[in-house]
Design a protein around this motif. Structure first.
Motif, mmCIF file in Angstrom:
data_model
loop_
_atom_site.group_PDB
_atom_site.id
_atom_site.type_symbol
_atom_site.label_atom_id
_atom_site.label_comp_id
_atom_site.label_asym_id
_atom_site.label_seq_id
_atom_site.Cartn_x
_atom_site.Cartn_y
_atom_site.Cartn_z
ATOM 1 N N MET A 22 -13.387 -56.177 15.832
ATOM 2 C CA MET A 22 -13.891 -57.538 15.660
ATOM 3 C C MET A 22 -13.967 -57.946 14.193
ATOM 4 S SD MET A 22 -16.815 -57.952 18.605
ATOM 5 C CE MET A 22 -16.314 -58.202 20.320
ATOM 6 N N THR A 23 -14.097 -56.956 13.329
ATOM 7 C CA THR A 23 -14.177 -57.251 11.896
ATOM 8 C C THR A 23 -12.801 -57.279 11.256
ATOM 9 O OG1 THR A 23 -16.339 -56.163 11.790
ATOM 10 C CG2 THR A 23 -15.189 -56.530 9.711
ATOM 11 N N TYR A 24 -12.051 -56.199 11.415
ATOM 12 C CA TYR A 24 -10.765 -56.060 10.725
ATOM 13 C C TYR A 24 -9.663 -56.910 11.373
ATOM 14 C CZ TYR A 24 -7.028 -53.702 8.140
ATOM 15 O OH TYR A 24 -5.961 -53.422 7.319
ATOM 16 N N TRP A 25 -9.649 -56.903 12.731
ATOM 17 C CA TRP A 25 -8.616 -57.655 13.435
ATOM 18 C C TRP A 25 -9.140 -58.976 13.998
ATOM 19 C CZ3 TRP A 25 -7.828 -52.235 15.436
ATOM 20 C CH2 TRP A 25 -6.835 -51.573 14.708
ATOM 21 N N ARG A 26 -10.367 -59.327 13.653
ATOM 22 C CA ARG A 26 -10.975 -60.586 14.104
ATOM 23 C C ARG A 26 -10.812 -60.780 15.611
ATOM 24 N NH1 ARG A 26 -7.649 -64.246 10.274
ATOM 25 N NH2 ARG A 26 -6.359 -62.360 10.177
ATOM 26 N N ARG A 28 -11.224 -61.412 19.397
ATOM 27 C CA ARG A 28 -12.002 -62.284 20.263
ATOM 28 C C ARG A 28 -11.624 -61.966 21.704
ATOM 29 N NH1 ARG A 28 -14.174 -62.266 16.351
ATOM 30 N NH2 ARG A 28 -14.895 -63.933 14.977
ATOM 31 N N ARG A 169 -5.166 -61.413 13.154
ATOM 32 C CA ARG A 169 -6.067 -61.807 14.233
ATOM 33 C C ARG A 169 -5.542 -61.269 15.568
ATOM 34 N NH1 ARG A 169 -6.220 -67.928 15.463
ATOM 35 N NH2 ARG A 169 -6.161 -67.930 13.187
#
Length: 219
Positions: A22-26, A28, A169
Motif C-alpha cells: 500500500m505504501t510502495y506500490w500505492r 488499492r 501504482r
C-alpha cells in the motif's frame, strides 16, 4: 492445522507485506465486500511474482490464504515450518494431478480459502487467454464458490525475469462470486461440461476485472 506460532507468523508477515504494497506500490483494493465467510477458491490474474502479496490484502490477517508448493520446499524442518505458517502446503512434483486435487479439496473441506491461479504460470499482456479448468473443477467438487480477482499494474511493478521492484501504482479488483452448479447423485461425478462452462464464465470475468484493475492502476 497451524500452530499458534504459525498463525502469528502469518499475521505478522501478511500485515507487513500489505503495508509495504500500500505504501510502495500505492495498492488499492476494491470489492472486498464480495469475499465470503466460508471456504472458496480464490482465482486471480497472474502477471508477476508480486501477485501473491497483493492479493493477501483481500482477507484479514486472522484468515489464512492457502497455496500449493513443491514438496522439496519442506525438505528441512525450519523452512517447512515457515512455509506452512505462511499458508503453503506441499505437493509432490511429478505426481498425478489427482493427488494435488485431493490435497486442495482437503484444504477447502477444512474451511480455508484456496488460491489457484487459473492461468497457471505467469502470463504477459492484456488478454486472458486459455485457462486451466482446475479452479472450476475444485469449486464444483467441493461445492464452494470461485472468487475472481483482477490485478492491475503488477507486471510493470516487477516484470518476468527481473528482481527490480518499480514503485508504480497497483490495484486489486475483487469480483462477485461465481457459484458452481450443484452436483448430486452417487459418487458425485463432476460433469466435464459443467467444469468447462464454469471455466468459460471465469475467464470472461477475469478479463473484465483485469481491464478494470489495469485502468485503476493507470497501466
Amino acid at each position: 492445522m497451524p500452530s499458534l506460532g504459525q498463525r502469528w507468523l502469518y499475521r505478522v508477515c501478511r500485515n507487513a507485506l500489505v503495508a509495504f504494497s500500500m505504501t510502495y506500490w500505492r495498492l488499492r483494493i476494491h470489492g472486498k465486500e464480495h469475499v465470503p465467510e466460508g471456504p472458496f477458491v480464490l482465482a486471480p490474474v497472474h502477471r508477476s511474482n508480486i501477485d501473491t502479496p497483493l492479493v493477501a490484502g483481500i482477507t484479514p490477517s486472522t484468515r489464512r490464504l492457502r497455496y500449493m508448493g513443491k514438496d522439496t520446499m519442506w525438505k528441512h524442518r525450519a523452512p517447512g515450518w515457515l512455509f506452512t505458517g505462511l499458508g503453503g502446503f506441499p505437493v509432490k512434483r511429478g505426481t498425478a494431478d489427482r493427488a494435488a486435487m485431493r490435497l486442495c479439496l482437503d484444504v477447502l473441506a477444512g474451511g480455508e480459502p484456496l488460491v489457484v491461479f487459473p492461468e497457471g504460470g505467469r502470463r504477459s499482456g492484456p488478454v486472458i487467454g486459455e485457462i486451466s479448468e482446475g479452479a472450476a473443477y475444485l469449486a464444483i467438487r467441493a461445492g464452494v464458490p470461485i472468487l475472481p480477482v483482477g490485478i492491475g499494474g503488477s507486471e510493470r511493478a516487477m516484470t518476468k525475469g527481473s528482481w527490480v521492484l518499480r514503485p508504480v501504482r497497483t490495484a486489486v479488483v475483487v469480483g462477485p462470486l461465481l457459484h458452481p452448479p450443484v452436483v448430486t447423485g452417487e459418487g458425485r461425478r463432476t460433469p466435464r461440461r459443467a467444469v468447462h462452462e464454469l471455466s468459460e464464465r471465469l475467464r470472461a470475468e477475469l478479463q473484465r476485472l483485469f481491464d478494470e484493475a489495469q485502468a485503476e492502476a493507470g497501466a
